[in-house]
Design an enzyme around this catalytic site. Structure first.
Site, PDB file in Angstrom:
ATOM      1  N   TYR A  69       5.344   7.703  -1.556  1.00 14.70           N
ATOM      2  CA  TYR A  69       4.906   8.245  -0.256  1.00 14.70           C
ATOM      3  C   TYR A  69       3.940   7.233   0.348  1.00 14.70           C
ATOM      4  O   TYR A  69       2.981   6.826  -0.318  1.00 14.70           O
ATOM      5  CB  TYR A  69       4.258   9.592  -0.559  1.00 14.70           C
ATOM      6  CG  TYR A  69       3.567  10.363   0.514  1.00 14.70           C
ATOM      7  CD1 TYR A  69       4.049  10.447   1.814  1.00 14.70           C
ATOM      8  CD2 TYR A  69       2.418  11.091   0.190  1.00 14.70           C
ATOM      9  CE1 TYR A  69       3.393  11.225   2.756  1.00 14.70           C
ATOM     10  CE2 TYR A  69       1.765  11.875   1.126  1.00 14.70           C
ATOM     11  CZ  TYR A  69       2.256  11.937   2.415  1.00 14.70           C
ATOM     12  OH  TYR A  69       1.604  12.712   3.342  1.00 14.70           O
ATOM     13  N   ASP A 100       0.831  -1.198   0.000  1.00 17.26           N
ATOM     14  CA  ASP A 100       0.000   0.000   0.000  1.00 17.26           C
ATOM     15  C   ASP A 100       0.865   1.248   0.000  1.00 17.26           C
ATOM     16  O   ASP A 100       1.599   1.504   0.957  1.00 17.26           O
ATOM     17  CB  ASP A 100      -0.936  -0.003   1.218  1.00 17.26           C
ATOM     18  CG  ASP A 100      -1.959  -1.114   1.138  1.00 17.26           C
ATOM     19  OD1 ASP A 100      -2.416  -1.385   0.016  1.00 17.26           O
ATOM     20  OD2 ASP A 100      -2.283  -1.716   2.160  1.00 17.26           O
ATOM     21  N   THR A 101       0.747   2.041  -1.058  1.00 17.87           N
ATOM     22  CA  THR A 101       1.525   3.270  -1.184  1.00 17.87           C
ATOM     23  C   THR A 101       0.945   4.090  -2.324  1.00 17.87           C
ATOM     24  O   THR A 101       0.058   3.652  -3.043  1.00 17.87           O
ATOM     25  CB  THR A 101       3.008   2.938  -1.455  1.00 17.87           C
ATOM     26  OG1 THR A 101       3.781   4.129  -1.438  1.00 17.87           O
ATOM     27  CG2 THR A 101       3.182   2.279  -2.801  1.00 17.87           C
ATOM     28  N   ILE A 102       1.441   5.296  -2.488  1.00 17.34           N
ATOM     29  CA  ILE A 102       1.096   6.094  -3.666  1.00 17.34           C
ATOM     30  C   ILE A 102       2.381   6.515  -4.356  1.00 17.34           C
ATOM     31  O   ILE A 102       3.451   6.587  -3.745  1.00 17.34           O
ATOM     32  CB  ILE A 102       0.232   7.337  -3.312  1.00 17.34           C
ATOM     33  CG1 ILE A 102       1.013   8.376  -2.486  1.00 17.34           C
ATOM     34  CG2 ILE A 102      -1.045   6.924  -2.624  1.00 17.34           C
ATOM     35  CD1 ILE A 102       1.799   9.383  -3.283  1.00 17.34           C
TER      36      ILE A 102
END
Length: 525
Positions: free
Chosen positions: A365, A347-349
């Site tokens: 991030y 899970d990240t962007i």
């Protein structure tokens, strides 16, 4: 060129600037900053901070970031390490004495110091044109007004909300329920935090009332965090590491990120004639899986905070790639490496921006797991990452938890370069998958001549300790052939990763690509 009678998306072409990221409101906010006269750093900060509201299960100001920044065409690329350290009092021996073999995922032990805010402040001061207040303005407005929940976000929210505890349930649920697609989600407490950062810089976050709110929450749960830990948090700068593949240079962030794994994986793959294979066939998927098993096994044994790692040159060497490639049987699957004791997740962007002067930013991030530690500060609703679960408790391991150290990180930004010029900032989200994703995108581009959008759209596979995950885009006969080779096939519960890229053409035209596995897009002007 894609078949316009089939579902798909076209790339975005523009001259002045492009942002590609996983939510359209964040991409639009970044482009609005470019139109105001800001540069790629100003815009990337604007989009990234807004993603903490638009995709709250993925990221937020309680998390970490890494960035690669190309200040101008031909300039040296700078690697920004905005990852947080363990509190000074943290020691693996203390957790082992409690009978633990891993860092608890959803307790204060897993909460490392939030590093992203200091990195954003420092990047803005060092490279930005407009200033931090302008970069934070879009996120402040949206935090107050709210954004409609997007489809992929709602899907992830439903899957991950069970970890939310205490004040986090009040801040990240609506009347105790998971928001649905189209519901308006707000974070007014974080709007106030951002206003203080806009006014006071990093001191508005790491000191004063905001820091006291974070400390009170963590200490009440038994956390070892102290005010001095927050006040001392500083990002660091360095040079990227690099590798060569098919005439292109891959730039990656140095450890404690896992970018070296992508370079090692490609070094193994270039010992084989990948370009002669069917890009979506069993032989390519098999070789990639075997190379990934070997590259990730090396990562698991050696990767750590740069201050405690001694094998970086070995991981980048041709000698190691030769030795590992020789272990691959082109017709038979080997056993997967043992699972890590430290936690990994997906899970990240990721956001990339290129501006009219061709400054390029590649930024990632994250708060690690979905909704991070599940712990949020009482007053302002700052959701803490659980990146400390990326440490191992194994005594003597270079990645052993110790006070002031940074854990092994899965998040990695990347850039391609040719002839000393950055040609494509890109990133592939997906936690542990990211090095494999970087290698696959680069191979799609160079071995098979795909354009960036096609390279991101293409089906993905990933060898894990649980088996070979194959997205539904693979043909039945490919699955059968892989099973015959000895692979234990699995269908992933969700798409494998998500990616963004901007190709800088020699003509000066920018080409933005965005992964359909996410809600986002590329936007240019």
């Amino acid at each position: 060129m894609r078949d316009f009678q089939l579902p798909g998306r076209s790339a975005v072409y523009a001259r002045n600037g492009i942002c590609a990221t996983s939510h359209p409101l964040a991409a639009e906010a970044a482009v609005s900053i470019l139109k105001q006269g800001g540069n790629a750093v100003d815009a990337a900060i604007a989009g990234a901070v807004l993603l903490g509201l638009a995709e709250p299960q993925m990221t937020g100001i309680g998390g970490d970031c890494f960035a690669l920044i190309s200040p101008a065409p031909g300039a040296e690329v700078v690697a920004v390490n905005g990852s947080g350290r363990a509190p000074k009092a943290a020691q693996a021996a203390d957790l082992r004495a409690r009978g633990l073999s891993t860092v608890p995922l959803y307790g204060p032990e897993a909460v490392t110091l939030p590093g992203a805010v200091d990195a954003f402040c420092t990047m803005s001061e060092r490279w930005g044109k407009l200033g931090l207040a302008d970069s934070l303005a879009p996120a402040i407005a949206y935090m107050e007004e709210g954004v409609p929940v997007a489809p992929r976000v709602a899907f992830d929210w439903q899957a991950d909300h069970g970890v939310l505890q205490g004040a986090a349930r009040r801040h990240f649920l609506q009347d105790g329920r998971v928001p649905r697609v189209g519901d308006i989600f707000r974070l007014p407490g974080q709007a106030e935090v951002l206003r203080r950062i806009a006014r006071d810089g990093r001191a508005g976050f790491y000191e004063g009332e905001v820091a006291e709110d974070m400390l009170a929450t963590l200490q009440a749960l038994g956390g070892l965090h102290e005010a001095e830990d927050f006040a001392a948090m500083r990002c660091t700068f360095g040079a990227p590491i690099s590798g060569q593949y098919q005439g292109q240079t891959l730039l990656e962030h140095a450890p404690n990120g896992q970018g070296v794994t992508a370079i090692l994986l490609l070094n193994i793959l270039k010992r084989f004639d990948i370009a002669a294979l069917d890009p979506f066939g069993a032989e390519r998927a098999h070789l990639e899986a075997e190379a990934a098993k070997l590259a990730y096994d090396a990562r698991n044994r050696f990767l750590a905070d740069a201050d405690h790692m001694t094998k970086l040159d070995r991981l980048l060497s041709d000698d190691l790639a030769d030795q590992l490639a020789a272990l691959i049987d082109p017709r038979r699957a080997m056993a997967a490496p043992a699972e890590l004791s430290e936690a990994v997740h997906k899970d990240t962007i990721y956001i990339t921006v290129v501006d009219r002067d061709r400054m390029a930013v590649s930024l990632i991030y994250s708060i690690f797991h979905g909704f991070g530690s599940g712990i949020a500060s009482e007053k302002f609703g700052i959701l803490f990452q659980n990146r400390g679960a990326g440490f191992t408790l194994a005594e003597g391991h270079p990645n052993e938890m110790r006070g002031g150290a940074r854990p092994m990180h899965t998040i990695i930004p990347a850039m391609l370069a040719e002839g000393g010029r950055v040609t494509m900032p890109f990133g592939v989200m997906g936690g542990q998958y990211q090095p494999n994703g970087h290698a696959r995108v680069m191979s799609n581009l160079t071995d098979f001549g795909m354009d960036p959008q096609s390279a991101l759209d293409a089906p993905r596979s990933f060898a894990t300790a649980g088996g070979l995950e194959l997205e539904r885009g693979y043909r039945p006969e490919v699955r059968a052939a892989l099973a015959e080779m000895g692979h234990d096939l699995r269908e992933p519960a969700s798409p494998i990763g998500g990616a963004q890229a901007i190709l800088i053409h020699d003509s000066g035209v920018l080409e933005g690509a965005s992964d359909p596995r996410k809600d986002g897009c590329a936007i240019g002007y």
